[in-house]
Design a protein around this motif. Sequence first.
Motif, PDB file in Angstrom:
ATOM      1  N   VAL A 355       0.829  -1.211   0.000  1.00 59.99           N
ATOM      2  CA  VAL A 355       0.000   0.000   0.000  1.00 59.99           C
ATOM      3  C   VAL A 355       0.862   1.258   0.000  1.00 59.99           C
ATOM      4  O   VAL A 355       0.552   2.244  -0.691  1.00 59.99           O
ATOM      5  CB  VAL A 355      -0.948  -0.026   1.215  1.00 59.99           C
ATOM      6  CG1 VAL A 355      -1.717   1.295   1.329  1.00 59.99           C
ATOM      7  CG2 VAL A 355      -1.918  -1.206   1.102  1.00 59.99           C
ATOM      8  N   ALA A 356       1.957   1.258   0.731  1.00 59.82           N
ATOM      9  CA  ALA A 356       2.795   2.459   0.826  1.00 59.82           C
ATOM     10  C   ALA A 356       3.411   2.827  -0.517  1.00 59.82           C
ATOM     11  O   ALA A 356       3.698   4.010  -0.776  1.00 59.82           O
ATOM     12  CB  ALA A 356       3.888   2.240   1.868  1.00 59.82           C
ATOM     13  N   ASP A 357       3.597   1.861  -1.405  1.00 62.92           N
ATOM     14  CA  ASP A 357       4.241   2.125  -2.695  1.00 62.92           C
ATOM     15  C   ASP A 357       3.238   2.365  -3.811  1.00 62.92           C
ATOM     16  O   ASP A 357       3.646   2.697  -4.932  1.00 62.92           O
ATOM     17  CB  ASP A 357       5.132   0.936  -3.087  1.00 62.92           C
ATOM     18  CG  ASP A 357       6.263   0.715  -2.086  1.00 62.92           C
ATOM     19  OD1 ASP A 357       6.665   1.701  -1.442  1.00 62.92           O
ATOM     20  OD2 ASP A 357       6.710  -0.442  -1.944  1.00 62.92           O
ATOM     21  N   PHE A 358       1.952   2.202  -3.539  1.00 67.01           N
ATOM     22  CA  PHE A 358       0.966   2.319  -4.612  1.00 67.01           C
ATOM     23  C   PHE A 358       0.621   3.784  -4.878  1.00 67.01           C
ATOM     24  O   PHE A 358       0.404   4.574  -3.953  1.00 67.01           O
ATOM     25  CB  PHE A 358      -0.314   1.565  -4.249  1.00 67.01           C
ATOM     26  CG  PHE A 358      -1.394   1.707  -5.285  1.00 67.01           C
ATOM     27  CD1 PHE A 358      -1.325   0.994  -6.479  1.00 67.01           C
ATOM     28  CD2 PHE A 358      -2.470   2.566  -5.083  1.00 67.01           C
ATOM     29  CE1 PHE A 358      -2.317   1.134  -7.438  1.00 67.01           C
ATOM     30  CE2 PHE A 358      -3.465   2.707  -6.036  1.00 67.01           C
ATOM     31  CZ  PHE A 358      -3.384   1.983  -7.217  1.00 67.01           C
ATOM     32  N   SER A 359       0.566   4.119  -6.162  1.00 68.04           N
ATOM     33  CA  SER A 359       0.187   5.460  -6.581  1.00 68.04           C
ATOM     34  C   SER A 359      -0.341   5.405  -8.003  1.00 68.04           C
ATOM     35  O   SER A 359       0.103   4.589  -8.818  1.00 68.04           O
ATOM     36  CB  SER A 359       1.382   6.416  -6.501  1.00 68.04           C
ATOM     37  OG  SER A 359       1.053   7.672  -7.063  1.00 68.04           O
ATOM     38  N   LEU A 360      -1.297   6.277  -8.316  1.00 66.71           N
ATOM     39  CA  LEU A 360      -1.826   6.365  -9.669  1.00 66.71           C
ATOM     40  C   LEU A 360      -0.977   7.274 -10.548  1.00 66.71           C
ATOM     41  O   LEU A 360      -1.242   7.388 -11.752  1.00 66.71           O
ATOM     42  CB  LEU A 360      -3.266   6.886  -9.644  1.00 66.71           C
ATOM     43  CG  LEU A 360      -4.344   5.906  -9.165  1.00 66.71           C
ATOM     44  CD1 LEU A 360      -5.699   6.589  -9.139  1.00 66.71           C
ATOM     45  CD2 LEU A 360      -4.389   4.665 -10.052  1.00 66.71           C
ATOM     46  N   ALA A 361       0.024   7.919  -9.975  1.00 65.74           N
ATOM     47  CA  ALA A 361       0.862   8.820 -10.749  1.00 65.74           C
ATOM     48  C   ALA A 361       1.833   8.021 -11.620  1.00 65.74           C
ATOM     49  O   ALA A 361       2.154   6.871 -11.341  1.00 65.74           O
ATOM     50  CB  ALA A 361       1.634   9.758  -9.813  1.00 65.74           C
ATOM     51  N   GLY A 362       2.283   8.643 -12.680  1.00 66.26           N
ATOM     52  CA  GLY A 362       3.281   8.023 -13.538  1.00 66.26           C
ATOM     53  C   GLY A 362       2.689   7.437 -14.806  1.00 66.26           C
ATOM     54  O   GLY A 362       1.499   7.139 -14.903  1.00 66.26           O
ATOM     55  N   ARG A 363       3.555   7.270 -15.802  1.00 65.09           N
ATOM     56  CA  ARG A 363       3.127   6.765 -17.100  1.00 65.09           C
ATOM     57  C   ARG A 363       2.627   5.320 -17.025  1.00 65.09           C
ATOM     58  O   ARG A 363       1.695   4.933 -17.727  1.00 65.09           O
ATOM     59  CB  ARG A 363       4.290   6.865 -18.085  1.00 65.09           C
ATOM     60  CG  ARG A 363       3.935   6.450 -19.502  1.00 65.09           C
ATOM     61  CD  ARG A 363       5.116   6.626 -20.444  1.00 65.09           C
ATOM     62  NE  ARG A 363       4.775   6.233 -21.805  1.00 65.09           N
ATOM     63  CZ  ARG A 363       4.138   7.017 -22.675  1.00 65.09           C
ATOM     64  NH1 ARG A 363       3.797   8.254 -22.309  1.00 65.09           N
ATOM     65  NH2 ARG A 363       3.858   6.586 -23.892  1.00 65.09           N
ATOM     66  N   ALA A 364       3.250   4.517 -16.156  1.00 67.87           N
ATOM     67  CA  ALA A 364       2.864   3.104 -16.069  1.00 67.87           C
ATOM     68  C   ALA A 364       1.424   2.929 -15.603  1.00 67.87           C
ATOM     69  O   ALA A 364       0.787   1.927 -15.936  1.00 67.87           O
ATOM     70  CB  ALA A 364       3.814   2.369 -15.123  1.00 67.87           C
ATOM     71  N   MET A 365       0.893   3.901 -14.840  1.00 66.52           N
ATOM     72  CA  MET A 365      -0.476   3.792 -14.317  1.00 66.52           C
ATOM     73  C   MET A 365      -1.457   4.625 -15.126  1.00 66.52           C
ATOM     74  O   MET A 365      -2.589   4.855 -14.688  1.00 66.52           O
ATOM     75  CB  MET A 365      -0.498   4.240 -12.848  1.00 66.52           C
ATOM     76  CG  MET A 365       0.360   3.401 -11.932  1.00 66.52           C
ATOM     77  SD  MET A 365      -0.191   1.681 -11.863  1.00 66.52           S
ATOM     78  CE  MET A 365      -1.787   1.873 -11.087  1.00 66.52           C
ATOM     79  N   ARG A 366      -1.035   5.061 -16.296  1.00 60.39           N
ATOM     80  CA  ARG A 366      -1.876   5.971 -17.076  1.00 60.39           C
ATOM     81  C   ARG A 366      -3.224   5.348 -17.431  1.00 60.39           C
ATOM     82  O   ARG A 366      -4.275   5.986 -17.270  1.00 60.39           O
ATOM     83  CB  ARG A 366      -1.126   6.383 -18.342  1.00 60.39           C
ATOM     84  CG  ARG A 366      -1.925   7.304 -19.252  1.00 60.39           C
ATOM     85  CD  ARG A 366      -1.134   7.639 -20.503  1.00 60.39           C
ATOM     86  NE  ARG A 366      -1.905   8.459 -21.417  1.00 60.39           N
ATOM     87  CZ  ARG A 366      -1.486   8.854 -22.619  1.00 60.39           C
ATOM     88  NH1 ARG A 366      -0.259   8.500 -23.032  1.00 60.39           N
ATOM     89  NH2 ARG A 366      -2.249   9.592 -23.386  1.00 60.39           N
ATOM     90  N   ASN A 367      -3.234   4.106 -17.914  1.00 60.27           N
ATOM     91  CA  ASN A 367      -4.488   3.479 -18.330  1.00 60.27           C
ATOM     92  C   ASN A 367      -5.449   3.321 -17.161  1.00 60.27           C
ATOM     93  O   ASN A 367      -6.652   3.590 -17.290  1.00 60.27           O
ATOM     94  CB  ASN A 367      -4.211   2.125 -18.976  1.00 60.27           C
ATOM     95  CG  ASN A 367      -3.532   2.242 -20.320  1.00 60.27           C
ATOM     96  OD1 ASN A 367      -3.649   3.278 -20.989  1.00 60.27           O
ATOM     97  ND2 ASN A 367      -2.817   1.204 -20.725  1.00 60.27           N
ATOM     98  N   VAL A 368      -4.925   2.871 -16.022  1.00 60.36           N
ATOM     99  CA  VAL A 368      -5.789   2.706 -14.848  1.00 60.36           C
ATOM    100  C   VAL A 368      -6.304   4.055 -14.390  1.00 60.36           C
ATOM    101  O   VAL A 368      -7.492   4.214 -14.056  1.00 60.36           O
ATOM    102  CB  VAL A 368      -5.014   2.006 -13.711  1.00 60.36           C
ATOM    103  CG1 VAL A 368      -5.866   1.915 -12.455  1.00 60.36           C
ATOM    104  CG2 VAL A 368      -4.570   0.622 -14.150  1.00 60.36           C
TER     105      VAL A 368
END
Length: 607
Positions: A355-368
């Motif tokens: 949980v501490a490392d999860f984030s919606l930021a960044g290109r890898a999470m763009r689709n989500v």
Amino acid sequence: MSVTVDGDKSVSVPQRMRRLLRGPRPESVPVVVGTACTVVGLIDVAAGVFPRFRHSRMHTLAEVLPGALGPFAAALSLSAGMLLLLLAHGLKRHKRRAWRAAVVLLPAGAAAQFAYRHSVVGVLVSLTLCYLLVRHRDQFRALPDPRSRWRALANFVLLGAGSLALGLVIVSVHPGRVVGDPSIADRLQHVLYGLFGVEGPVDYAGRTSWTVAYSLGALGLLTAVTTIYLAFRPEHPAARLTEDDESRLRALLETHGGRDSLGHFALRRDKAVVFSPSGKAAVCYRVVSGVMLAGGDPIGDVEAWPGAIERFMDEAKAHSWTPAVMGCSERGGEVWTRETGLTALELGDEAVVDVADFSLAGRAMRNVRQMVGRIERNGYETRVRRARDIGATELERIRRAAADWRGTDTERGFSMALGRIGDPADGDCVIATAHLPGSGDGPHGDLKAVLHFVPWGRDGMSLELMRRDRSADPGMNELLIVASLQAAGKLGVARVSLNFAMFRSALARGERLGAGPVLRCWRGLLIFLSRWFQIESLYKFNAKFRPRWEPRFVVFRTSRDLPRIGIAAMQAEGFVNLSLPHPFRSRSPRPCGHTLRSAPEREVRAA
């Protein structure tokens, strides 16, 4: 001169010859005798069916003697052969009741061989097998499997169909003695009548009509007797968790539940359990088609795992079940293989998000990020709560919606499914729901999707099922997983176990540059199988959330057991359904659950 034989480092050739002359080792006798009984059963059936097979010079003389037993012996040979074929598998599995029946049938088959075929060789083979069974009777101590009366119907259908097919052969193998030219319909009618002991429309010259009549009557009587026996014998249902077992397991999970994300699934009430002698560890399992399936790692103190594993193996040996473990961790696999001599094979990977490392930021999470943003703009709202914080009325609505949205008629789940929602004892479970305000006209109000998590120790939770309304917007599962991860901190959750991806490493390596032809071929096969088992789609769904991958293993005895274990696992998970039709099923309620974690948009899980 010396050679290596069965693990012995130095065995001289004369010693090896003496071993061969002594015959098979005692532990291999059940397999040898079971195989031999299959052969003898086929010979007995053939002797009772085919006239040329039983031809001899003595046969012609015996048929004209007063009181000749030709027709009766044919029926006896046929019945003994059929029963030996049915018992052969039980003999290979060391079953005591199969041994008792075989000891009676082999002499009966020998008598039929002598009276009908006048075969001294057939008599000697049957009596030799009977001698081996009596001499090695200590090898046949296995207890009966769990059973229910539905097997009576299965026996009636399967044995009835076999009797009908074999009866057509019996009616048709006497072309030289048939009166007239009966049609296929006449022959079939003759078989049906003969199974009930009534004369049919086909007539034969000489005593052949008696032989056919007694043979058909024996098949019909065999079908009826075995079906009645199975229907009225006492039931031995599969073991279930008792209240005391469940309370002891919960106490172990309270202390050691953080070791394995699958620990809470041991509380499924359609599993049985064996505890270590100290009571500090336990292994939960279910028996499916003679396979003793355990799920995940043992529960409890690692130091006490060997004791629980030993009890598990003793139980498997007592019933002659095939032991197997589905989805254990690397550490669990090491203990299982070290303590039992079993073999481990990597089955796939579990997706775990910190949980501490999860984030919606960044290109890898763009689709989500874009998908979740679009759904939120459409007016959807999410709620993430402990089950104990949800009112009884709303909890019942969630439970009913989850049942109505199930994608298949068959309940699925075993190793990674709890099988229930909202039980008072499961107050620590987390339920995430998606709602669309203003759409409360349906049977479930504005509820559009449900995720259910079970506790993973004191600081984790493990995804148990995903269900959604098919009329809702795509992406409900992504929306709720993101909402759950974002709310996890407030719930005291530091790690979340998501779906299980079968053969993930093969899929990941197979799509990389430079992958070899064997790996690409294996990946192609997995993609083909994904049409039915969602292997690739589940892997790609998990990968969206950038998890760390934890390998999971299947533990088994020999590679020969793998097909059987695979079929049993698919039965346990609900992918292969061998249950009765609805009118014949038990009315006892079945658990509501899913299998190895839900697939993203379809409620089909990975096996």
